[in-house]
Design a protein around this motif. Structure first.
Motif, PDB file in Angstrom:
ATOM      1  N   ASP A  43      46.006  34.963  81.751  1.00  0.00           N
ATOM      2  CA  ASP A  43      45.631  34.853  80.342  1.00  0.00           C
ATOM      3  C   ASP A  43      46.708  34.157  79.507  1.00  0.00           C
ATOM      4  O   ASP A  43      47.281  34.742  78.582  1.00  0.00           O
ATOM      5  N   PRO A  44      47.020  32.902  79.787  1.00  0.00           N
ATOM      6  CA  PRO A  44      48.068  32.208  79.026  1.00  0.00           C
ATOM      7  C   PRO A  44      47.725  32.029  77.552  1.00  0.00           C
ATOM      8  O   PRO A  44      48.632  31.814  76.737  1.00  0.00           O
ATOM      9  N   THR A  45      46.449  32.115  77.195  1.00  0.00           N
ATOM     10  CA  THR A  45      46.058  31.966  75.785  1.00  0.00           C
ATOM     11  C   THR A  45      45.999  33.299  75.052  1.00  0.00           C
ATOM     12  O   THR A  45      45.622  33.344  73.879  1.00  0.00           O
ATOM     13  N   ALA A  46      46.370  34.397  75.739  1.00  0.00           N
ATOM     14  CA  ALA A  46      46.354  35.707  75.092  1.00  0.00           C
ATOM     15  C   ALA A  46      47.454  35.780  74.036  1.00  0.00           C
ATOM     16  O   ALA A  46      48.592  35.374  74.274  1.00  0.00           O
ATOM     17  N   MET A  47      47.107  36.292  72.865  1.00  0.00           N
ATOM     18  CA  MET A  47      48.089  36.429  71.783  1.00  0.00           C
ATOM     19  C   MET A  47      47.862  37.752  71.069  1.00  0.00           C
ATOM     20  O   MET A  47      46.739  38.224  70.937  1.00  0.00           O
ATOM     21  N   VAL A  48      48.953  38.346  70.635  1.00  0.00           N
ATOM     22  CA  VAL A  48      48.894  39.584  69.873  1.00  0.00           C
ATOM     23  C   VAL A  48      48.735  39.234  68.402  1.00  0.00           C
ATOM     24  O   VAL A  48      49.517  38.454  67.857  1.00  0.00           O
ATOM     25  N   VAL A  49      47.703  39.793  67.766  1.00  0.00           N
ATOM     26  CA  VAL A  49      47.467  39.570  66.342  1.00  0.00           C
ATOM     27  C   VAL A  49      47.866  40.837  65.588  1.00  0.00           C
ATOM     28  O   VAL A  49      47.337  41.915  65.867  1.00  0.00           O
ATOM     29  N   ALA A  50      48.784  40.709  64.652  1.00  0.00           N
ATOM     30  CA  ALA A  50      49.236  41.848  63.858  1.00  0.00           C
ATOM     31  C   ALA A  50      48.719  41.729  62.431  1.00  0.00           C
ATOM     32  O   ALA A  50      48.848  40.676  61.800  1.00  0.00           O
ATOM     33  N   THR A  51      48.125  42.817  61.946  1.00  0.00           N
ATOM     34  CA  THR A  51      47.619  42.883  60.573  1.00  0.00           C
ATOM     35  C   THR A  51      48.127  44.179  59.944  1.00  0.00           C
ATOM     36  O   THR A  51      48.691  45.031  60.619  1.00  0.00           O
ATOM     37  N   VAL A  52      47.891  44.318  58.660  1.00  0.00           N
ATOM     38  CA  VAL A  52      48.345  45.503  57.924  1.00  0.00           C
ATOM     39  C   VAL A  52      47.173  46.072  57.137  1.00  0.00           C
ATOM     40  O   VAL A  52      46.419  45.314  56.502  1.00  0.00           O
ATOM     41  N   ASP A  53      47.011  47.418  57.171  1.00  0.00           N
ATOM     42  CA  ASP A  53      45.910  48.030  56.434  1.00  0.00           C
ATOM     43  C   ASP A  53      46.306  48.299  54.980  1.00  0.00           C
ATOM     44  O   ASP A  53      47.414  47.956  54.539  1.00  0.00           O
TER      45      ASP A  53
END
Length: 213
Positions: A43-53
């Motif tokens: 999964d070389p295109t896997a990325m962690v997306v971080a957001t804030v509530d």
């Protein structure tokens, strides 16, 4: 529980020098992504997306990058999901590509903007049919009693769309993350890692600086 404090290794796969940096960080990202693919990374295109509530609590999850260009980094999701709800309230997000097998990371901070419906439809039409049906099945991030609920709903929707094309759900869309900063991290021996951050100035030009590890 085993003792983990001494788990470590040396990072010796290469360095990153200022003389090798392109003016546009997307050129380096493209090269690193290609090298991740060629190295056979899972999964070389896997990325962690971080957001804030709304409380300021951060959340992270892994999604797949589906496109990138000068406009930004694109992913698709259920627009009723937790991440979409967060983005609606606060569209400042960060992305992380953890290419640890190559002793590399890329961290991106930017602004998330919804994709035009035409772009979403184009991508949705390219997905395998079961994936299209799966998008109809899940009310992403909602609580369910058992996996059987999903399995039953999938069979129901598969029967419903057995003939013809699967339409785009009204609750499914995508985002482009317009980058404001891009940081490249290359592991180095003796923990002397190489870090460079590219920041976009008020004129839209990229400036880079070396960061201490």
């Amino acid at each position: 529980m085993s003792d983990i404090k001494d788990l470590r290794r040396e990072y010796k796969q290469g360095g990153l020098r200022s003389k090798d940096l392109p003016e546009n960080p997307l050129k380096l990202f493209e090269l690193w992504l290609e090298q991740a693919q060629n190295a056979g990374l899972m999964d070389p295109t896997a990325m962690v997306v971080a957001t804030v509530d709304e409380r300021g609590m951060p959340f992270q999850r892994t999604v797949l990058l589906k496109k990138f260009d000068e406009q930004g980094f694109v992913f698709f999701t259920n627009t009723g999901s937790r991440k979409a709800s967060h983005i609606k309230q606060n569209n400042k997000v960060s992305l992380l590509f953890p290419w640890t097998d190559l002793d590399r990371q890329v961290a991106i901070c930017g602004i998330a903007k919804p994709l035009p419906t035409a772009d979403v439809m184009r991508y949705f039409a390219s997905r395998p049919k079961d994936s299209q049906i799966g998008a109809w099945v899940s009310e992403q991030s909602s609580r369910i009693s058992a996996r059987g609920v999903l399995e039953a709903k999938f069979l129901e929707m598969k029967n419903k769309f057995s003939k013809g094309e699967v339409p785009l759900p009204t609750f499914w869309g995508g985002y482009v993350i317009e980058p404001e900063s891009i940081e490249f991290w290359q592991g180095g021996d003796r923990r002397l890692h190489d870090r460079f951050i590219f920041d976009k100035d008020d004129n839209g030009h990229w400036q880079n600086e070396r960061l201490a590890p």
